[in-house]
Design a protein around this motif. Structure first.
Motif, PDB file in Angstrom:
ATOM      1  N   TYR A 107     -64.907  19.389 -20.621  1.00 18.52           N
ATOM      2  CA  TYR A 107     -66.065  19.793 -21.412  1.00 18.52           C
ATOM      3  C   TYR A 107     -67.079  20.664 -20.656  1.00 18.52           C
ATOM      4  O   TYR A 107     -67.915  21.292 -21.297  1.00 18.52           O
ATOM      5  N   GLU A 108     -67.021  20.673 -19.327  1.00 20.13           N
ATOM      6  CA  GLU A 108     -68.066  21.355 -18.565  1.00 20.13           C
ATOM      7  C   GLU A 108     -67.532  22.506 -17.715  1.00 20.13           C
ATOM      8  O   GLU A 108     -68.254  23.027 -16.867  1.00 20.13           O
ATOM      9  N   HIS A 125     -63.596  14.471 -17.583  1.00 22.90           N
ATOM     10  CA  HIS A 125     -64.642  14.879 -18.522  1.00 22.90           C
ATOM     11  C   HIS A 125     -65.232  16.238 -18.148  1.00 22.90           C
ATOM     12  O   HIS A 125     -65.438  17.089 -19.020  1.00 22.90           O
ATOM     13  N   LEU A 126     -65.489  16.443 -16.875  1.00 24.83           N
ATOM     14  CA  LEU A 126     -66.073  17.714 -16.453  1.00 24.83           C
ATOM     15  C   LEU A 126     -65.074  18.861 -16.608  1.00 24.83           C
ATOM     16  O   LEU A 126     -65.439  19.965 -17.016  1.00 24.83           O
ATOM     17  N   ASP A 127     -63.817  18.605 -16.284  1.00 26.01           N
ATOM     18  CA  ASP A 127     -62.793  19.640 -16.467  1.00 26.01           C
ATOM     19  C   ASP A 127     -62.630  19.999 -17.935  1.00 26.01           C
ATOM     20  O   ASP A 127     -62.404  21.162 -18.285  1.00 26.01           O
ATOM     21  N   MET A 136     -72.481  10.834 -21.435  1.00 26.94           N
ATOM     22  CA  MET A 136     -71.674  11.834 -22.105  1.00 26.94           C
ATOM     23  C   MET A 136     -71.163  11.246 -23.413  1.00 26.94           C
ATOM     24  O   MET A 136     -70.577  10.162 -23.410  1.00 26.94           O
ATOM     25  N   ARG A 150     -74.223  12.494 -15.977  1.00 28.56           N
ATOM     26  CA  ARG A 150     -74.752  13.641 -16.710  1.00 28.56           C
ATOM     27  C   ARG A 150     -76.248  13.817 -16.443  1.00 28.56           C
ATOM     28  O   ARG A 150     -76.724  14.940 -16.217  1.00 28.56           O
ATOM     29  N   ASP A 162     -70.410  18.348  -7.555  1.00 31.48           N
ATOM     30  CA  ASP A 162     -70.195  17.396  -8.645  1.00 31.48           C
ATOM     31  C   ASP A 162     -69.363  16.208  -8.162  1.00 31.48           C
ATOM     32  O   ASP A 162     -69.658  15.050  -8.479  1.00 31.48           O
ATOM     33  N   ARG A 201     -76.808  15.188 -12.920  1.00 32.95           N
ATOM     34  CA  ARG A 201     -76.460  16.613 -12.844  1.00 32.95           C
ATOM     35  C   ARG A 201     -77.540  17.478 -13.482  1.00 32.95           C
ATOM     36  O   ARG A 201     -77.919  18.529 -12.949  1.00 32.95           O
ATOM     37  N   GLU A 202     -78.009  17.055 -14.648  1.00 31.98           N
ATOM     38  CA  GLU A 202     -78.990  17.851 -15.376  1.00 31.98           C
ATOM     39  C   GLU A 202     -80.353  17.872 -14.674  1.00 31.98           C
ATOM     40  O   GLU A 202     -81.060  18.883 -14.691  1.00 31.98           O
TER      41      GLU A 202
END
Length: 286
Positions: free
Chosen positions: A213-214, A209-211, A1, A257, A221, A260-261
């Protein structure tokens, strides 16, 4: 990220919070030590956002001189103007550096070619990042001792005295330990080492980070982040035993990341290769 340098997604440990408080209380620069990717360079933008402060950044290279953080003087442009018979005033060739902006914003704005917009409404407090100071010659930190200690300096070409105008500032300096810093500089800093987070810390960082930006961290997750965090902790122990560089927090976020992708978990056939590419990064084949 990617490191967005926006200060939004940063998780501070209690030790780091205390170090920041001590730096403010003493008026000393805060020197962040630790491995690359441990979050040193991101802290300054986070503090600036939290404090609603102006933010300035100077990334040090092997060619950086201490004066570059105070001001630069365009000798080439001055010579060209003189050769063309144009009026020459030394003040016109001075460009303020990040510490000038931090100490005396109004004074810097009078010299700058790119003046900050709405400068009269900007906060009086500022945060300055001097990134990777260990890349410079030891003369650079030594050359900053007096300006950082007294909050003032003199511009050689114009004899202008730059002094702290108003408010306060925090200078954050980072080092990757590529070169030993002078003892005189270390004595004048508040120094903290950024330790590698444990598994819980890594999951907390992933959640932030997920909260941010995602759109949030889902239950899958969190399960994935926990698996990766525990793998990273074990991998660090293994690599430290082998005297190899352990994976950083930034590399953990990259691996998360990618997983996840691509739909990869630690039980997937592709996990070992992803681990080697994103976390281990061996210097030789095999």
């Amino acid at each position: 990220m990617p490191d967005r340098r926006d200060g939004l997604a940063y998780v501070m440990s209690p030790k780091l919070e205390l170090a920041v408080d001590i730096a403010y209380a003493t008026g000393r620069p805060l020197l962040l030590r630790g491995d690359p990717g441990s979050g040193k360079s991101s802290l300054a933008a986070h503090i600036a956002r939290e404090k609603d402060a102006r933010y300035y950044e100077h990334v040090v290279t092997s060619r950086t001189q201490a004066q570059d953080l105070l001001w630069t003087f365009d000798t080439v442009r001055r010579l060209a103007d003189a050769q063309l018979g144009r009026p020459v005033k030394d003040h016109d060739y001075v460009e303020p550096g990040v510490l000038w902006w931090a100490f005396a914003r109004r004074s810097a704005a009078r010299h700058a070619t790119d003046t900050e917009s709405n400068s009269s409404r900007l906060p009086t407090h500022s945060v300055v990042l001097v990134d990777e100071i260990d890349k410079a010659d030891p003369d650079v930190p030594n050359g900053l001792l007096t300006p950082l200690g007294s909050n003032q300096f003199k511009v050689t070409e114009t004899a202008d005295e730059v002094r702290l105008e108003e408010g306060s500032h925090l200078v954050i300096v980072t080092t990757n330990e590529e070169r030993e810093l002078p003892q005189a500089f270390l004595r004048r800093c508040v120094v903290v080492w950024l330790d590698h987070p444990d598994a819980d810390g890594l999951v907390a960082i992933a959640r932030k980070h997920l909260d941010t930006y995602e759109g949030g961290m889902t239950a899958p997750d969190e399960e994935l982040a926990r698996e990766l965090a525990e793998s990273v902790v074990e991998l660090r122990k293994e690599m430290e035993r082998e005297a190899s560089r352990p994976p950083s927090t930034a590399e953990f976020l990259d691996a998360l990341r990618a997983c996840r992708e691509l739909g990869i978990t630690t039980s997937s056939p592709q996990w070992r290769e992803l681990r080697d590419m994103a976390l281990v990064k061996q210097q030789s084949g095999g």
